[in-house]
Design an enzyme around this catalytic site. Structure first.
Site, short mmCIF file in Angstrom:
data_model
loop_
_atom_site.label_atom_id
_atom_site.label_comp_id
_atom_site.label_asym_id
_atom_site.label_seq_id
_atom_site.Cartn_x
_atom_site.Cartn_y
_atom_site.Cartn_z
N ASP A 220 44.87 30.77 43.66
CA ASP A 220 44.38 31.71 44.45
C ASP A 220 43.85 31.12 45.87
OD1 ASP A 220 43.09 34.02 45.45
OD2 ASP A 220 41.36 33.99 44.08
N ASP B 158 43.49 37.34 51.48
CA ASP B 158 43.29 38.59 51.63
C ASP B 158 41.86 38.68 51.81
OD1 ASP B 158 43.92 37.88 48.59
OD2 ASP B 158 42.68 39.73 48.61
N ALA C 277 39.98 43.27 43.80
CA ALA C 277 38.64 43.67 44.16
C ALA C 277 38.05 44.83 43.11
CB ALA C 277 38.50 44.22 45.52
N CYS D 81 36.52 31.53 13.49
CA CYS D 81 36.04 32.49 12.82
C CYS D 81 35.91 31.98 11.38
CB CYS D 81 36.19 33.86 13.05
SG CYS D 81 35.93 34.57 14.74
#
Length: 659
Positions: free
Chosen positions: A84, A119, A190, A278
């Protein structure tokens, strides 16, 4: 870079190719913090990860190490890595200390596989003016990043992120504009606030309005989606990649992910699954552990659950049962069920990508199933098929219906102008949920026989059937409806006297194969294919039609699994001669003509255009740009995908027409 290997609705199993290896999609990219990674995510199923290039850039020590050693060694991951750009920090803090070209250059420098432009993530439900301003910056930076990457001959693949907040026209506009730039992947950005606030219905609108305007030949990434309860829905909408730090963030807070939601450790009396964590620990044992040890074990569980769900989704796509899985998953929470119902509004789009025949039967699991593409497709086909004067509607019985219907059919109620019934000018259909009406001549065709529904009918399905029948009978002079339908379903629509004449359904195999051809290839295909001295050969074991001949020349075979027709060389010629261009055709370029004539499979890059009604698994004609018949075969992609892809196989050719 991206190829489809299997598909169901908009969901696809694909292969995403990078310089550091190939990734099977759909898949999850766990977020790796460059300084804080606690567990080896690859050990628990991760094939690709995502990390933040901006955080590395801002940390001088990390920055130098990344430049010297490369990103893969820095975070100890030898598979594909996406980075990113700092957009998240930009959305939180309002500014970042790096430019768009600088972050692109840095991502290439540290040898990331897939980089991202800087962006502007615009939160949901903001003022339109802000959304428009942010979007223009996002588009400018996306273009700048692509141009810069290309001018510098960078090896790195590049994301271009779809923004536009919750304004659907802005999402569509952004996707259209980004498509012109020809990036390598398209994230949808977003959306985390929508998921955190359970606005799943709005999430559907955002995703569908983005995906429908993005190219089919590129992978799509739903940014920040990391909860396994939403994976199936998102995949059905066409998302291929997910990323999230949820596995570790939830573990820090003692929360365990599941496809049913999230469990708090403090409330657990039993462990929620059968993963190794588990299976080996009790809730009490976890609660008694030191914080870091407990966190790491819960994170492992969260990864196990997430990757297990993705494996299940991929298997469902292979089988053709993805939508049954989506319906199951979306019933765990009312807001998810809202989202699935909202998805029904986009079924025209979904149908374009949904294969016509699948390995799995169609299961009706509730009113939401009525909106599925198979139902919409069948009902549209019914409207288009040629009609006779009269219609007889029979109650459902054992499948396939035509095999078990014989003798006097019982008492009927008449709707419309009463006339003497002409059996040769009558359509016989069975009332069915969820497919409305099924003509007896095509009742073995997938999914009309390969489906199941509860015997106890729900109100929504009864209203659906009533509305459809009331519309459909307007095509006929008179309709005879079996008395059992009136009684059992309590339709209350047909206020007419009863008729108990000896009405019988006469089976006719030639009529049957003609009807199937019309249903499969379009009106007129039956007469085009099956004229002459038609002879039908059946299976001695099952009694099903297997081969159809004109004298000794085979025209078509009937596939046992779905009763669709598979053309022979003669059948392909007949269909091509009689059906108008571009019906049932895939047009290939001049370069591929000799290969098609030789019976070689057709690859997407050679497809010039295709009949828009072609779906994956359809039997198709392969023709030149002058409409010369070159070959015939089975489509592996829909028409839209064939027209979009430049890699991978489009048609599995059965035989070329070379003499």
């Amino acid at each position: 870079m991206f190829e489809i290997k299997a598909k169901d609705n908009r969901g696809r199993v694909g292969v995403l190719k990078t310089k550091s290896g190939n990734i099977k999609t759909p898949n999850l990219m766990p977020v790796i913090h460059p300084r804080k990674q606690a567990i080896d995510v690859k050990k628990y199923g991760a094939d690709i990860v995502i990390t933040n290039a901006y955080l590395i850039y801002k940390d001088e020590e990390l920055k130098q190490e990344a430049i010297e050693k490369g990103l893969h060694e820095l975070i100890h991951f030898d598979g594909p890595i996406m980075t990113d750009s700092g957009s998240f920090q930009l959305s939180v803090y309002g500014d970042v200390d790096i430019t768009n070209t600088e972050v692109i250059e840095f991502q290439e420098l540290i040898k990331t596989d897939i980089g991202t432009s800087l962006d502007i993530p615009t939160a949901p439900f903001v003022e339109r003016e802000k959304a428009e301003q942010d979007l223009e910056v996002t588009l400018e930076r996306a273009k700048e990043a692509i141009d810069f990457r290309n001018s510098e001959n960078m090896e790195m693949k590049l994301n271009s992120v779809v923004q536009g907040s919750t304004f659907m026209d802005l999402r569509r506009y952004c996707a259209d504009e980004l498509t012109k730039l020809d990036a390598d992947l398209y994230p949808i950005g977003a959306v985390v606030p929508l998921m955190e606030s359970y606005h799943y219905k709005d999430l559907v609108d955002v995703v569908m309005n983005s995906v429908a305007h993005l190219p089919d030949n590129k992978a799509r990434h739903l940014m920040g989606a990391g909860h396994p309860m939403v994976f199936a829905l998102a995949v059905a909408m066409g998302c291929d990649l997910f990323d999230s730090a949820a596995y570790i963030l939830y573990a820090e807070d003692d929360r365990l992910l599941s496809t049913r939601g999230t469990y708090k450790l403090e409330n657990l009396q039993e462990m929620p699954c059968s993963c190794e964590v588990c299976s080996n620990y009790t809730p009490d044992e976890l609660r008694a552990m030191p914080k870091e040890q407990r966190r790491d074990l819960i994170a492992q569980h969260n990864l196990h659950v997430s990757f297990a769900e993705l494996r299940l989704i991929r298997q469902a796509i292979y089988e053709g049962s993805l939508m049954e899985l989506v319906e199951e998953r979306c019933r765990v929470h009312p807001k998810l069920l809202d989202a699935y119902r909202q998805l029904g509004k986009y079924m025209d789009d979904m149908e374009k990508y949904d294969p016509r025949s699948k390995k799995s039967a169609f299961f009706y699991t509730g009113p939401e199933s009525l909106a599925r593409s198979e139902v919409k497709r069948h009902m549209q086909k019914l409207r288009e098929m040629p009609k006779k004067r009269d219609l007889v509607i029979l109650p459902a019985s054992r499948k396939p219906y035509s095999k078990y219907i014989s003798g006097k059919l019982g008492e009927f109620y008449i709707y419309g102008s009463e006339k003497e019934l002409d059996l040769d000018n009558t359509d016989f259909m069975v009332l069915d949920i969820p497919f409305g009406l099924i003509p007896l001549d095509i009742d073995e065709v997938y999914p009309l026989s390969q489906n199941d529904a509860p015997k106890i009918k729900d109100v929504d399905s009864l209203e659906f059937i009533e509305d459809f029948i009331s519309e459909f009978i307007e095509y006929y002079d008179q309709t005879l409806i079996h008395s059992r339908i009136i009684k059992d379903l309590d339709i209350g629509l047909y206020n007419a006297h009863s008729k108990s004449d000896e009405i019988r359904f006469k089976k006719d195999d030639v009529r049957k194969v003609k009807a199937i051809a019309d249903y499969q290839f379009g009106n007129g295909a039956g007469e085009a294919l099956f004229t002459g001295n038609i002879k039908i050969e059946k299976s001695k074991k099952t009694g099903k039609i297997r081969h159809i001949y004109d004298g000794k020349v085979i025209i078509a075979n009937m596939r046992a699994s779905d009763s669709y027709l598979v053309l022979s060389k003669e059948g392909a010629k007949r269909l091509h001669n009689k059906m108008p261009y571009p019906q049932n055709r895939v047009v290939v370029s001049e370069d591929s003509v000799p290969f098609a004539l030789d019976g070689k499979s057709v690859f997407s890059k050679f497809v010039v255009t295709a009949d828009e009604n072609i779906r994956a698994n359809d039997e198709v004609l392969i023709v030149s740009e002058d409409d010369e018949l070159l070959a015939y075969g089975k489509a592996l992609l829909s028409a839209h995908e064939m027209n979009d892809f430049n890699t991978g196989q489009a048609i599995k050719t059965r035989k070329g027409m070379k003499k």
